[in-house]
Design a protein around this motif. Structure first.
Motif, PDB file in Angstrom:
ATOM      1  N   ASP A 169       0.855  -1.182   0.000  1.00  0.00           N
ATOM      2  CA  ASP A 169       0.000   0.000   0.000  1.00  0.00           C
ATOM      3  C   ASP A 169       0.889   1.229   0.000  1.00  0.00           C
ATOM      4  O   ASP A 169       2.115   1.116   0.113  1.00  0.00           O
ATOM      5  CB  ASP A 169      -0.959   0.000   1.198  1.00  0.00           C
ATOM      6  CG  ASP A 169      -0.212  -0.012   2.520  1.00  0.00           C
ATOM      7  OD1 ASP A 169       0.565   0.930   2.767  1.00  0.00           O
ATOM      8  OD2 ASP A 169      -0.410  -0.952   3.309  1.00  0.00           O
ATOM      9  N   GLY A 170       0.255   2.396  -0.118  1.00  0.00           N
ATOM     10  CA  GLY A 170       1.006   3.640  -0.244  1.00  0.00           C
ATOM     11  C   GLY A 170       1.972   3.880   0.903  1.00  0.00           C
ATOM     12  O   GLY A 170       3.044   4.461   0.724  1.00  0.00           O
ATOM     13  N   MET A 171       1.610   3.399   2.082  1.00  0.00           N
ATOM     14  CA  MET A 171       2.493   3.564   3.243  1.00  0.00           C
ATOM     15  C   MET A 171       3.791   2.787   3.041  1.00  0.00           C
ATOM     16  O   MET A 171       4.893   3.320   3.161  1.00  0.00           O
ATOM     17  CB  MET A 171       1.753   3.060   4.498  1.00  0.00           C
ATOM     18  CG  MET A 171       2.572   3.085   5.749  1.00  0.00           C
ATOM     19  SD  MET A 171       2.674   4.752   6.388  1.00  0.00           S
ATOM     20  CE  MET A 171       1.221   4.751   7.419  1.00  0.00           C
ATOM     21  N   LEU A 172       3.632   1.518   2.679  1.00  0.00           N
ATOM     22  CA  LEU A 172       4.793   0.649   2.482  1.00  0.00           C
ATOM     23  C   LEU A 172       5.658   1.146   1.321  1.00  0.00           C
ATOM     24  O   LEU A 172       6.887   1.073   1.369  1.00  0.00           O
ATOM     25  CB  LEU A 172       4.290  -0.767   2.190  1.00  0.00           C
ATOM     26  CG  LEU A 172       5.317  -1.878   2.177  1.00  0.00           C
ATOM     27  CD1 LEU A 172       5.896  -2.089   3.564  1.00  0.00           C
ATOM     28  CD2 LEU A 172       4.681  -3.165   1.671  1.00  0.00           C
ATOM     29  N   GLY A 173       5.006   1.643   0.272  1.00  0.00           N
ATOM     30  CA  GLY A 173       5.741   2.108  -0.898  1.00  0.00           C
ATOM     31  C   GLY A 173       6.583   3.337  -0.610  1.00  0.00           C
ATOM     32  O   GLY A 173       7.716   3.471  -1.077  1.00  0.00           O
ATOM     33  N   GLN A 174       6.048   4.238   0.200  1.00  0.00           N
ATOM     34  CA  GLN A 174       6.698   5.530   0.433  1.00  0.00           C
ATOM     35  C   GLN A 174       7.675   5.516   1.607  1.00  0.00           C
ATOM     36  O   GLN A 174       8.603   6.306   1.658  1.00  0.00           O
ATOM     37  CB  GLN A 174       5.636   6.611   0.697  1.00  0.00           C
ATOM     38  CG  GLN A 174       4.664   6.827  -0.461  1.00  0.00           C
ATOM     39  CD  GLN A 174       5.347   7.404  -1.670  1.00  0.00           C
ATOM     40  OE1 GLN A 174       6.257   8.217  -1.562  1.00  0.00           O
ATOM     41  NE2 GLN A 174       4.941   6.972  -2.860  1.00  0.00           N
ATOM     42  N   MET A 175       7.412   4.598   2.557  1.00  0.00           N
ATOM     43  CA  MET A 175       8.168   4.594   3.812  1.00  0.00           C
ATOM     44  C   MET A 175       9.606   4.122   3.590  1.00  0.00           C
ATOM     45  O   MET A 175       9.849   3.178   2.854  1.00  0.00           O
ATOM     46  CB  MET A 175       7.432   3.623   4.730  1.00  0.00           C
ATOM     47  CG  MET A 175       8.022   3.399   6.057  1.00  0.00           C
ATOM     48  SD  MET A 175       6.882   2.321   6.980  1.00  0.00           S
ATOM     49  CE  MET A 175       6.939   0.818   6.017  1.00  0.00           C
ATOM     50  N   LYS A 176      10.558   4.820   4.239  1.00  0.00           N
ATOM     51  CA  LYS A 176      11.960   4.387   4.159  1.00  0.00           C
ATOM     52  C   LYS A 176      12.338   3.628   5.422  1.00  0.00           C
ATOM     53  O   LYS A 176      12.018   4.059   6.534  1.00  0.00           O
ATOM     54  CB  LYS A 176      12.874   5.593   3.997  1.00  0.00           C
ATOM     55  CG  LYS A 176      12.938   6.106   2.579  1.00  0.00           C
ATOM     56  CD  LYS A 176      14.046   7.119   2.432  1.00  0.00           C
ATOM     57  CE  LYS A 176      14.174   7.562   0.998  1.00  0.00           C
ATOM     58  NZ  LYS A 176      15.174   8.621   0.849  1.00  0.00           N
ATOM     59  N   GLU A 177      13.058   2.518   5.241  1.00  0.00           N
ATOM     60  CA  GLU A 177      13.533   1.716   6.365  1.00  0.00           C
ATOM     61  C   GLU A 177      14.883   1.111   5.992  1.00  0.00           C
ATOM     62  O   GLU A 177      15.199   0.984   4.805  1.00  0.00           O
ATOM     63  CB  GLU A 177      12.553   0.562   6.649  1.00  0.00           C
ATOM     64  CG  GLU A 177      11.284   0.973   7.343  1.00  0.00           C
ATOM     65  CD  GLU A 177      10.445  -0.237   7.739  1.00  0.00           C
ATOM     66  OE1 GLU A 177      10.121  -0.344   8.920  1.00  0.00           O
ATOM     67  OE2 GLU A 177      10.125  -1.063   6.877  1.00  0.00           O
ATOM     68  N   PRO A 178      15.637   0.680   6.983  1.00  0.00           N
ATOM     69  CA  PRO A 178      16.875  -0.042   6.668  1.00  0.00           C
ATOM     70  C   PRO A 178      16.515  -1.393   6.048  1.00  0.00           C
ATOM     71  O   PRO A 178      15.575  -2.048   6.507  1.00  0.00           O
ATOM     72  CB  PRO A 178      17.541  -0.238   8.028  1.00  0.00           C
ATOM     73  CG  PRO A 178      16.741   0.546   9.005  1.00  0.00           C
ATOM     74  CD  PRO A 178      15.407   0.806   8.422  1.00  0.00           C
ATOM     75  N   VAL A 179      17.263  -1.782   5.047  1.00  0.00           N
ATOM     76  CA  VAL A 179      16.946  -3.049   4.372  1.00  0.00           C
ATOM     77  C   VAL A 179      18.236  -3.687   3.869  1.00  0.00           C
ATOM     78  O   VAL A 179      19.161  -3.005   3.434  1.00  0.00           O
ATOM     79  CB  VAL A 179      15.937  -2.818   3.218  1.00  0.00           C
ATOM     80  CG1 VAL A 179      16.386  -1.708   2.284  1.00  0.00           C
ATOM     81  CG2 VAL A 179      15.688  -4.087   2.411  1.00  0.00           C
ATOM     82  N   GLU A 180      18.267  -5.018   3.958  1.00  0.00           N
ATOM     83  CA  GLU A 180      19.412  -5.762   3.457  1.00  0.00           C
ATOM     84  C   GLU A 180      18.892  -6.678   2.347  1.00  0.00           C
ATOM     85  O   GLU A 180      17.919  -7.408   2.540  1.00  0.00           O
ATOM     86  CB  GLU A 180      20.022  -6.589   4.595  1.00  0.00           C
ATOM     87  CG  GLU A 180      21.382  -7.112   4.272  1.00  0.00           C
ATOM     88  CD  GLU A 180      22.037  -7.772   5.485  1.00  0.00           C
ATOM     89  OE1 GLU A 180      21.558  -7.540   6.623  1.00  0.00           O
ATOM     90  OE2 GLU A 180      22.995  -8.520   5.285  1.00  0.00           O
TER      91      GLU A 180
END
Ligand SMILES: Cc1ncc(C[n+]2csc(CCOP(=O)(O)OP(=O)(O)O)c2C)c(N)n1
Ligand code: SF4
Ligand SMILES: [Mg+2]
Lengths: 355, 250
Positions: A169-180
């Motif tokens: 959803d738009g939240m997941l698409g726009q949100m920045k988080e650390p990712v490996e």
């Protein structure tokens, strides 16, 4: 690889490239534009193909062509654009072609708005287009899971030769988080069935038109056997604080994150709440839910919709337990405080009825 | 002894045609099959066939093929060609498919100058669904949805889609021919050969529009159909080379 700080939309694209996807076809729509833009920047550098199509309809048909030629291929869109892709998704299912389709959902119906929503659950899990088919649907809940599940989605698509949807959803698409990210896949196996020109061998054709009804029925049952194997092997879910739980929230994606925060809150007030988070929406984790229902009476379904997944919960429970629903459609993102009030209220009701 | 006729090697044997007597599809199929052999393209060819009477073309062509949803052929061809540029990719489409429901795909694949070839069968009706009006239907032409003849007041005018896309820089070669007798058949073969060669030479997009009989829905004999193509259809859609940019921009 070290952790990087990235938005969900960029993570979808980077994870696809790392899964060996070298072709992307799409049409801009908010809130997922960054996905296509990332592909436009990075695919040509790695010898890949990016085409900004004239419509979502054209994009999904380019996907069909690329998939038929044996490529790992992705398209992405948001709700209205996904509706336009449904005809093509039905053809992918009929042709038995692998492809990954990302839906970064927004409020609807119609143009709706560009805020996060979960109103496309029915469309995604019921095989949104025409005809008797299903699409596996993955619902990541964090940017890390975007990276992990995108890889899984490509593998499942290839293993079962089926279109696969990833529902964010738009939240997941726009949100920045650390990712490996997982390592770059190289040397994918050749697809024996793909179109490549007949060469010296026999010609191949891909047709979804099957005029002989007995043949068509056979094809339908063949698809069902595939869906049964997917249900058996690929169903994913996560439990949180279920061991001593007396009331269980059921939520996916962004809503599950909010529910998790709410559970932490109410536990401080002595409410023994837990969470069941479906990670695949189709196949729905029916058996784990039935298992829970042996010892738990109370379930609360949270969705950013007027109530869609709740139907799968009710179907799975087959009349057992008590199911409450709390939904916020239209692009409204609920808060942990809001969810914790619901959990608290429902638990008090349980305690009272036990007295 | 001189060999005058042989069965094209990319045309399946022992199949019974589903096309009606006098239908142009069968003739164009034969031309395409002959060219795939003569130009040595069959081994690396992928044909995208339409929803329309040619939906069953895979029963005849002995090459790799994929069917398209109604109108989406050039988008599928784009996908195939972009990921496998070494393949020879062509679409085979009717006038309803290419110039009604697939108009956007037609224009934009041409405008991107995709390296594909389009064989466009214009029979001025929807053959497969029983003879309804197509965008290409002539003024006054009777169809099952224009019972009193096509009336521009309600039904619009015949659409000249090939003429519309011919000026686009990405369209390297566009020609219109007519299957209305031996000369027309020969000309059609030459045109499709030229269009195929454009792709072989890596120049870009090419299209051949073929005026083609649908005796069944025109309610004519095959002979009358050929005559109607010459005397009526070819007056509206005049055969000829519509653009030729093989030597560079026009
Ligand atoms: C989305 C969709 N709409 C309608 C149809 C029904 N349909 C199949 S073929 C056709 C028209 C075919 O006409 P044309 O493209 O001119 O081909 P012809 O049969 O004349 O060669 C239609 C309307 C369909 N298959 N799919
Ligand atoms: S209906 Fe018309 S186009 Fe279709 S096969 Fe018969 S003659 Fe040919
Ligand atoms: Mg037609």
């Amino acid at each position: 690889m070290n952790k990087v700080f990235m938005s969900g939309n960029h993570a979808f694209a980077e994870a696809a490239i790392r899964a060996g996807c070298r072709s992307y076809f799409g049409y801009p729509i908010t809130p997922q534009n960054e996905l296509g833009e990332y592909m436009a920047e990075h695919l040509p550098k790695s010898g890949g193909v990016f085409v900004q199509s004239e419509s979502e309809t054209a994009a999904i048909n380019m996907v069909i062509g690329a998939a038929a030629a044996g490529a790992r291929v992705m398209t992405s869109s948001s709700s209205p654009g996904i509706s336009l892709k449904q005809e093509g998704i039905s053809f992918l299912a009929g042709f038995q072609l692998p492809a990954v389709i990302v839906n970064v959902m927004r409020g609807g119906p119609g143009l709706g708005n560009i805020a996060p929503a979960q109103g496309d659950y029915f469309q995604a899990t019921r095989g949104g287009g025409h005809g008797d088919y299903r699409t596996p649907v993955f619902a990541p809940g964090s940017v890390q899971e975007v990276a992990d599940l995108t890889r899984v989605a490509f593998d499942v698509a290839d293993r079962y030769r089926t279109p696969v949807m990833i529902l964010g959803d738009g939240m997941l698409g726009q949100m920045k988080e650390p990712v490996e990210f997982p390592d770059m896949l190289v040397d994918l196996p050749e697809k024996e069935w793909a179109l490549r020109g007949r060469g010296e061998g026999a010609s191949r054709y891909m047709a979804s038109l099957i005029l002989d009804v007995m043949e068509m029925e056979r094809h339908n049952w063949e698809l069902v056997r595939k869906y049964q194997a997917i249900t058996k092997n690929e169903t994913l879910y996560e439990g949180y604080m279920l061991d001593d739980a007396k009331i269980v929230a059921i939520a996916y994606g962004t809503t599950a994150r909010i529910a998790r925060a709410a559970i932490k809150r109410v536990r401080k007030e002595g409410v023994p709440a837990g969470l069941l988070r479906p990670i695949t929406l189709w196949p729905f984790p029916k058996e784990p839910l039935q298992e829970l229902a042996r010892r738990i009476e109370d379930f609360v379904v949270f969705e950013m919709s007027t109530g869609q997944m709740v139907e799968d919960v009710l179907l799975s429970l087959e009349g057992r337990g008590r199911v409450a629903f709390h939904g916020r459609p239209g692009g409204v993102v609920p808060t942990p405080v809001e969810f914790s009030r619901i959990l608290y209220r429902e638990y008090q009701r349980q305690v009272k009825s036990e007295k | 002894m001189k060999l005058l006729n042989k069965w094209p090697s990319y045309y399946k044997k022992d199949v019974v045609t589903h096309y009606c007597p006098g239908c142009g599809h069968g003739i164009v199929h034969r031309i395409v099959a002959e060219l795939l052999e003569e130009m040595d393209l069959g081994k690396r060819a992928v044909c995208v066939n339409p929803a329309g009477c040619a939906v069953l073309a895979y029963k005849y062509f002995d090459i790799d093929m994929i069917e398209s949803a109604h109108g989406r052929g050039t988008a599928i061809a784009t996908g195939v060609k972009r990921v496998k540029p070494e393949l020879f990719v062509f679409t085979y489409q009717g006038d309803g498919d290419l110039s009604a429901i697939g108009t956007a795909e037609t224009i934009h694949s041409a405008n991107r100058g995709e390296h594909i070839t389009v064989i466009f069968i214009n029979n001025a009706v929807y053959g497969m669904t029983g003879g309804q009006m197509a965008p290409t239907t002539l003024l006054g032409q009777r169809t099952t949805t224009t019972l009193g003849g096509r009336n521009p007041k309600f039904d619009g005018y015949p659409l000249h889609i090939t003429d519309m896309i011919a000026p686009l820089p990405g369209v390297i070669y566009a020609e219109r021919t007519a299957i209305n007798g031996p000369a027309g058949i020969q000309r059609t073969k030459k045109a499709i050969q030229a269009a195929f060669q454009v792709q072989v030479d890596g120049l870009g997009y090419s299209i051949v529009e073929v005026l083609s009989a649908c005796p069944t829905n025109w309610k004519m004999t095959p002979e009358e159909s050929f005559k109607w193509i010459t005397e009526v259809m070819a007056k509206e859609y005049v055969p000829g080379v519509l653009t030729d940019k093989r030597g560079g921009p026009a």
